[in-house]
Design a protein around this motif. Structure first.
Motif, PDB file in Angstrom:
ATOM      1  N   TYR A  48      37.556  26.467  34.352  1.00 16.74           N
ATOM      2  CA  TYR A  48      37.558  24.887  34.655  1.00 16.74           C
ATOM      3  C   TYR A  48      38.880  23.938  34.330  1.00 16.74           C
ATOM      4  CZ  TYR A  48      36.643  20.937  37.685  1.00 16.74           C
ATOM      5  OH  TYR A  48      37.473  19.621  38.304  1.00 16.74           O
ATOM      6  N   ALA A  49      38.267  23.953  32.791  1.00 17.66           N
ATOM      7  CA  ALA A  49      39.550  23.130  32.659  1.00 17.66           C
ATOM      8  C   ALA A  49      40.999  23.112  32.146  1.00 17.66           C
ATOM      9  CB  ALA A  49      39.129  23.148  30.475  1.00 17.66           C
ATOM     10  N   GLU A  50      41.113  25.115  32.879  1.00 12.50           N
ATOM     11  CA  GLU A  50      42.453  25.078  32.789  1.00 12.50           C
ATOM     12  C   GLU A  50      43.233  25.080  33.370  1.00 12.50           C
ATOM     13  OE1 GLU A  50      44.315  29.889  31.170  1.00 12.50           O
ATOM     14  OE2 GLU A  50      42.493  29.525  30.386  1.00 12.50           O
ATOM     15  N   TYR A  51      42.405  25.347  34.876  1.00  9.25           N
ATOM     16  CA  TYR A  51      42.786  26.185  35.794  1.00  9.25           C
ATOM     17  C   TYR A  51      42.746  25.420  37.011  1.00  9.25           C
ATOM     18  CZ  TYR A  51      43.643  30.541  34.002  1.00  9.25           C
ATOM     19  OH  TYR A  51      44.530  31.405  33.523  1.00  9.25           O
ATOM     20  N   CYS A  52      41.960  24.168  37.266  1.00  3.94           N
ATOM     21  CA  CYS A  52      41.037  23.053  38.289  1.00  3.94           C
ATOM     22  C   CYS A  52      41.582  21.662  37.883  1.00  3.94           C
ATOM     23  CB  CYS A  52      39.235  23.631  38.671  1.00  3.94           C
ATOM     24  SG  CYS A  52      39.013  25.219  38.359  1.00  3.94           S
TER      25      CYS A  52
ATOM     26  N   LYS B  47      38.814  32.701  45.636  1.00  4.51           N
ATOM     27  CA  LYS B  47      39.992  33.148  45.434  1.00  4.51           C
ATOM     28  C   LYS B  47      41.532  33.140  46.560  1.00  4.51           C
ATOM     29  CE  LYS B  47      39.802  38.199  45.689  1.00  4.51           C
ATOM     30  NZ  LYS B  47      38.784  39.356  45.574  1.00  4.51           N
ATOM     31  N   HIS B  48      41.588  32.886  47.749  1.00  8.43           N
ATOM     32  CA  HIS B  48      42.381  33.080  48.395  1.00  8.43           C
ATOM     33  C   HIS B  48      42.615  31.513  48.860  1.00  8.43           C
ATOM     34  CE1 HIS B  48      41.087  36.561  49.549  1.00  8.43           C
ATOM     35  NE2 HIS B  48      39.674  36.683  49.632  1.00  8.43           N
TER      36      HIS B  48
ATOM     37  N   PHE C 246      43.389  31.826  43.757  1.00  7.55           N
ATOM     38  CA  PHE C 246      43.325  32.178  42.029  1.00  7.55           C
ATOM     39  C   PHE C 246      43.093  33.295  42.636  1.00  7.55           C
ATOM     40  CE2 PHE C 246      42.875  27.615  42.217  1.00  7.55           C
ATOM     41  CZ  PHE C 246      44.160  27.485  40.855  1.00  7.55           C
ATOM     42  N   GLY C 247      42.470  34.525  43.526  1.00  6.37           N
ATOM     43  CA  GLY C 247      42.458  36.008  42.647  1.00  6.37           C
ATOM     44  C   GLY C 247      43.801  36.936  42.774  1.00  6.37           C
ATOM     45  N   ASP C 248      44.788  36.864  42.288  1.00 10.41           N
ATOM     46  CA  ASP C 248      45.845  37.097  41.649  1.00 10.41           C
ATOM     47  C   ASP C 248      45.978  36.500  39.584  1.00 10.41           C
ATOM     48  OD1 ASP C 248      46.423  38.423  43.687  1.00 10.41           O
ATOM     49  OD2 ASP C 248      48.166  36.789  44.071  1.00 10.41           O
ATOM     50  N   VAL C 249      45.126  35.305  39.817  1.00  9.81           N
ATOM     51  CA  VAL C 249      45.586  34.799  38.695  1.00  9.81           C
ATOM     52  C   VAL C 249      44.201  35.011  37.681  1.00  9.81           C
ATOM     53  CG1 VAL C 249      45.100  32.631  37.506  1.00  9.81           C
ATOM     54  CG2 VAL C 249      46.572  32.806  39.394  1.00  9.81           C
ATOM     55  N   LEU C 250      42.562  34.503  38.650  1.00  8.65           N
ATOM     56  CA  LEU C 250      41.754  35.123  38.160  1.00  8.65           C
ATOM     57  C   LEU C 250      40.480  36.069  38.451  1.00  8.65           C
ATOM     58  CD1 LEU C 250      39.966  31.609  38.009  1.00  8.65           C
ATOM     59  CD2 LEU C 250      41.191  32.524  36.532  1.00  8.65           C
ATOM     60  N   THR C 251      40.081  36.879  37.968  1.00 10.25           N
ATOM     61  CA  THR C 251      39.119  38.064  38.363  1.00 10.25           C
ATOM     62  C   THR C 251      37.821  37.253  39.193  1.00 10.25           C
ATOM     63  OG1 THR C 251      37.405  37.859  36.142  1.00 10.25           O
ATOM     64  CG2 THR C 251      38.822  39.771  36.265  1.00 10.25           C
ATOM     65  N   ASP C 252      36.903  38.007  39.804  1.00  5.69           N
ATOM     66  CA  ASP C 252      36.106  37.903  40.854  1.00  5.69           C
ATOM     67  C   ASP C 252      35.361  37.280  39.987  1.00  5.69           C
ATOM     68  OD1 ASP C 252      37.183  38.896  42.725  1.00  5.69           O
ATOM     69  OD2 ASP C 252      36.157  39.845  43.297  1.00  5.69           O
TER      70      ASP C 252
END
Length: 155
Positions: free
Chosen positions: A51-55, A102-103, A120-126
């Motif tokens: 979360y800190a890194e991406y959100c 994800k989408h 974020f589906g291409d950046v993070l796994t499920d």
């Protein structure tokens, strides 16, 4: 937003959710608790880091969102909403929150809906996405978590 636009938005969101059913996460939900492993300390710790890194740049380091998040900006976009108990995140079931993350919002809503919320589906796994959402849910008060679990159980 007019009632007609609101109705069209709702119908588009419903249609998009049905279309994205094929993209739902593969992880099975815990009994009655939904998809998010918010009681798993390791998942929550990973989610907090992600979360800190991406959100946090958009949704705030304390999940507070952007100011005036319910009012469209000069370009017609809604600012990033809070993910704490003051926002509307907990009003949505886990699967919908997962698909938005994800989408992206525009992909879920469909039509010509515009959003700055990318997928974020291409950046993070499920599992990473589930961990981020678990972290968010773990910060809510017990009453909000219980209500969110009821929303999930109704799905």
């Amino acid at each position: 937003m007019t009632q007609t636009k609101t109705a069209l938005f709702f119908l588009a969101a419903l249609a998009a959710a049905a279309a994205l059913w094929l993209f739902r996460p593969v992880s099975a939900p815990a009994a009655g608790l939904g998809l998010f492993p918010y009681t798993d300390p390791q998942a929550v710790a990973l989610g907090e880091q992600l979360y800190a890194e991406y959100c946090a740049a958009c949704h705030g380091t304390d999940l507070e969102g952007e100011p005036d998040w319910r009012v469209r900006d000069e370009d017609g976009y809604l600012p990033a909403p809070p993910h704490d108990a003051t926002g509307h995140t907990w009003h949505h079931p886990d699967e919908q929150l997962f698909l938005i993350t994800k989408h992206g919002t525009a992909a879920l809503v469909g039509g010509d809906y515009q959003s700055r919320m990318m997928g974020f589906g291409d950046v993070l796994t499920d599992d990473d996405i589930l961990a981020v959402l678990a972290y968010i849910k773990s910060t809510w008060p017990a009453g909000v978590i219980n209500r969110h679990n009821q929303i999930n159980a109704a799905q």
